[in-house]
Design an enzyme around this catalytic site. Sequence first.
Site, PDB file in Angstrom:
ATOM      1  CG  ASN A   7      10.952  -4.308  13.033  1.00  0.00           C
ATOM      2  OD1 ASN A   7      11.784  -3.428  12.792  1.00  0.00           O
ATOM      3  ND2 ASN A   7       9.862  -4.488  12.310  1.00  0.00           N
ATOM      4  CE  LYS A  14       5.679  -2.680  14.792  1.00  0.00           C
ATOM      5  NZ  LYS A  14       6.177  -2.288  13.485  1.00  0.00           N
ATOM      6  NE  ARG A  92      12.084  -4.646   8.665  1.00  0.00           N
ATOM      7  CZ  ARG A  92      11.715  -3.386   8.540  1.00  0.00           C
ATOM      8  NH1 ARG A  92      11.463  -2.660   9.605  1.00  0.00           N
ATOM      9  NH2 ARG A  92      11.624  -2.838   7.367  1.00  0.00           N
ATOM     10  CG  HIS A 181       7.355  -5.815   1.803  1.00  0.00           C
ATOM     11  ND1 HIS A 181       6.587  -5.044   0.966  1.00  0.00           N
ATOM     12  CD2 HIS A 181       7.148  -5.326   3.046  1.00  0.00           C
ATOM     13  CE1 HIS A 181       5.946  -4.119   1.662  1.00  0.00           C
ATOM     14  NE2 HIS A 181       6.281  -4.265   2.931  1.00  0.00           N
ATOM     15  CG  LEU A 210      -1.584  -6.829  -2.054  1.00  0.00           C
ATOM     16  CD1 LEU A 210      -2.938  -6.970  -2.745  1.00  0.00           C
ATOM     17  CD2 LEU A 210      -0.675  -5.908  -2.858  1.00  0.00           C
ATOM     18  N   GLY A 211      -0.054  -4.994   2.298  1.00  0.00           N
ATOM     19  CA  GLY A 211      -0.340  -4.571   3.671  1.00  0.00           C
ATOM     20  C   GLY A 211      -0.439  -3.058   3.658  1.00  0.00           C
ATOM     21  N   GLY A 213       2.110  -1.113   3.872  1.00  0.00           N
ATOM     22  CA  GLY A 213       3.091  -0.988   2.780  1.00  0.00           C
ATOM     23  C   GLY A 213       2.816  -2.150   1.829  1.00  0.00           C
ATOM     24  NE  ARG A 242       6.235   4.044   2.410  1.00  0.00           N
ATOM     25  CZ  ARG A 242       6.396   2.842   2.976  1.00  0.00           C
ATOM     26  NH1 ARG A 242       5.958   1.750   2.367  1.00  0.00           N
ATOM     27  NH2 ARG A 242       7.003   2.731   4.127  1.00  0.00           N
ATOM     28  NE  ARG A 286      -9.288  -3.599   9.090  1.00  0.00           N
ATOM     29  CZ  ARG A 286      -8.366  -3.968   9.962  1.00  0.00           C
ATOM     30  NH1 ARG A 286      -8.548  -5.042  10.682  1.00  0.00           N
ATOM     31  NH2 ARG A 286      -7.264  -3.271  10.148  1.00  0.00           N
ATOM     32  N   GLY A 334      -3.999  -8.606   1.274  1.00  0.00           N
ATOM     33  CA  GLY A 334      -3.976  -9.808   0.416  1.00  0.00           C
ATOM     34  C   GLY A 334      -4.611 -11.013   1.080  1.00  0.00           C
ATOM     35  CD  GLU A 335      -1.861 -12.852   5.460  1.00  0.00           C
ATOM     36  OE1 GLU A 335      -2.412 -12.986   6.569  1.00  0.00           O
ATOM     37  OE2 GLU A 335      -0.657 -12.625   5.327  1.00  0.00           O
ATOM     38  CG  ASN A 336      -7.310 -10.531   6.584  1.00  0.00           C
ATOM     39  OD1 ASN A 336      -7.763 -11.571   7.046  1.00  0.00           O
ATOM     40  ND2 ASN A 336      -6.165 -10.005   6.970  1.00  0.00           N
ATOM     41  CD  GLU A 386       7.405  -9.142   6.789  1.00  0.00           C
ATOM     42  OE1 GLU A 386       8.262  -8.471   6.207  1.00  0.00           O
ATOM     43  OE2 GLU A 386       6.294  -8.695   7.115  1.00  0.00           O
TER      44      GLU A 386
HETATM   45  P1  AMP Z   1      -0.358  -5.228   7.340  1.00  0.00           P
HETATM   46  O1  AMP Z   1       0.468  -3.995   7.126  1.00  0.00           O
HETATM   47  O2  AMP Z   1       0.098  -6.404   6.542  1.00  0.00           O
HETATM   48  O3  AMP Z   1      -0.556  -5.547   8.811  1.00  0.00           O
HETATM   49  O4  AMP Z   1      -1.819  -4.876   6.784  1.00  0.00           O
HETATM   50  C1  AMP Z   1      -2.613  -3.888   7.400  1.00  0.00           C
HETATM   51  C2  AMP Z   1      -3.792  -3.551   6.513  1.00  0.00           C
HETATM   52  O5  AMP Z   1      -4.533  -4.733   6.184  1.00  0.00           O
HETATM   53  C3  AMP Z   1      -4.813  -2.657   7.175  1.00  0.00           C
HETATM   54  O6  AMP Z   1      -4.441  -1.313   7.066  1.00  0.00           O
HETATM   55  C4  AMP Z   1      -6.054  -2.957   6.380  1.00  0.00           C
HETATM   56  O7  AMP Z   1      -6.090  -2.094   5.267  1.00  0.00           O
HETATM   57  C5  AMP Z   1      -5.879  -4.366   5.888  1.00  0.00           C
HETATM   58  N1  AMP Z   1      -6.790  -5.336   6.515  1.00  0.00           N
HETATM   59  C6  AMP Z   1      -6.637  -6.008   7.674  1.00  0.00           C
HETATM   60  N2  AMP Z   1      -7.719  -6.796   7.912  1.00  0.00           N
HETATM   61  C7  AMP Z   1      -8.578  -6.615   6.882  1.00  0.00           C
HETATM   62  C8  AMP Z   1      -9.877  -7.135   6.536  1.00  0.00           C
HETATM   63  N3  AMP Z   1     -10.508  -8.027   7.299  1.00  0.00           N
HETATM   64  N4  AMP Z   1     -10.436  -6.708   5.383  1.00  0.00           N
HETATM   65  C9  AMP Z   1      -9.800  -5.814   4.590  1.00  0.00           C
HETATM   66  N5  AMP Z   1      -8.596  -5.295   4.860  1.00  0.00           N
HETATM   67  C10 AMP Z   1      -7.978  -5.676   5.985  1.00  0.00           C
END
Ligand code: AMP
Length: 404
Positions: A7, A14, A92, A181, A210-211, A213, A242, A286, A334-336, A386
């Site tokens: 990437n 990366k 990518r 995405h 939901l990251g 981005g 953003r 967090r 979304g995952e965490n 990804e």
């Molecule tokens: P990504 O771009 O998919 O790597 O997501 C990064 C974002 O995920 C971080 O900026 C955090 O806002 C969120 N994140 C990661 N771990 C956690 C967690 N345990 N609880 C809440 N948000 C998290």
Amino acid sequence: MNVLVLNCGSSSIKYQLLDMGGEPVLKAKGIVERIGLPSGMICHKNDKDQAYDLETPVPNHTVGINLVLDALLSKEHGVISSLDEISAVGHRVAHGGEYFTKSVKLTEDAINKIESCVDLAPLHNPAHLLGIRAIQNILPKVPQTAVFDTSFHQSMPASSYMYALPYKMYETYKLRRYGFHGTSHKFVAQKACDILAWNFNEKKIITCHLGNGASITAIKNGESVDTSMGFTPVEGLMMGTRTGDLDLGALLFIMEKENLSVSQANSFINKQCGVNGVSEISSDMRDLQSESEKGNERAKLTLDMYAHRVKKYIGSYAAVMNGVDLIIMTGGIGENSCHIRDLVFRDMDYLGIDFDFNKNDGIRGKDEMLSKEASKVKVMSITTNEELVIAMDTVSLVFEKQLS
Ligand code: AMP
């Protein structure tokens, strides 16, 4: 069979090396940073968790890729003994414009098409092209592929992708919504269908990536029919830095009042707004969650705004598809983030969602059902990957071997 996934950004590379011979295995990963600046560096980690960091000038992408290959070959922290062990390289690529509806093996024709999309992704595509050319120089016999952020969304109907601008803006500049995405949205939707033993091509799915981005996609019968990011990744949800959806008049107002140039305004909407801008605390969920728990009202407002917008898109995509069978939460948040998921799925029973708020509390970074057994609409947390998609597409394009 090792696939190198790259990437390439304007100042970073990366990478991951995955063994795709059987069940995929991550052998090494890392990042080269500060390309073109006086002090560059590489941070590398192998499958035994041995880390290797080196500070050294990295004047260009060819030097950066040579550093990656040296790290992979190193006797101390490497994972291969010869470059012949790299069977293919998958890139990518941020923007495939209207040319690419799926991943492709790289030919001169494909490279020229990526080049003609530079106008659409001026920061990203030139960097990808530098990476592609560097590999051509260093590993001329190794086949390369491109996996696009945009290609999955090329199935959107014109009613979703057109802006209400004079039609000649589309004809002249290809100004339309593209979405991003795509690899993640498709991957998590297919993975969830595999887990549920559902036919991906017969379902209505809303994927929430939901990251830092963030985007949401409506997938009907295996095809993206709408997505929240548009011509650029700024449209749609509120993100780490953003704005997401914003009244254009508000931007013009700010530009006038603050005397911003076009490039300053671009940096403003991409880097100074969103979660970070509203909270004035951080772009990281967090930090906001811990501040909100301590009673910080601004942190609470930011979290509420974030969840409100996700909820709004879910409702509108259910309307677009005349219903929904499954909603997927993925990406770092979304995952965490149990907290964001809790806020999003409050009062969603009208849609047929019976969300399991107790179970939600304990789920982080896992593939799990988040709705109750009897829920008409399922909600799942699915981990995205990804790089794995890029490696899988590369294997199937180069070796014509389908991986499940
Ligand atoms: P990504 O771009 O998919 O790597 O997501 C990064 C974002 O995920 C971080 O900026 C955090 O806002 C969120 N994140 C990661 N771990 C956690 C967690 N345990 N609880 C809440 N948000 C998290």
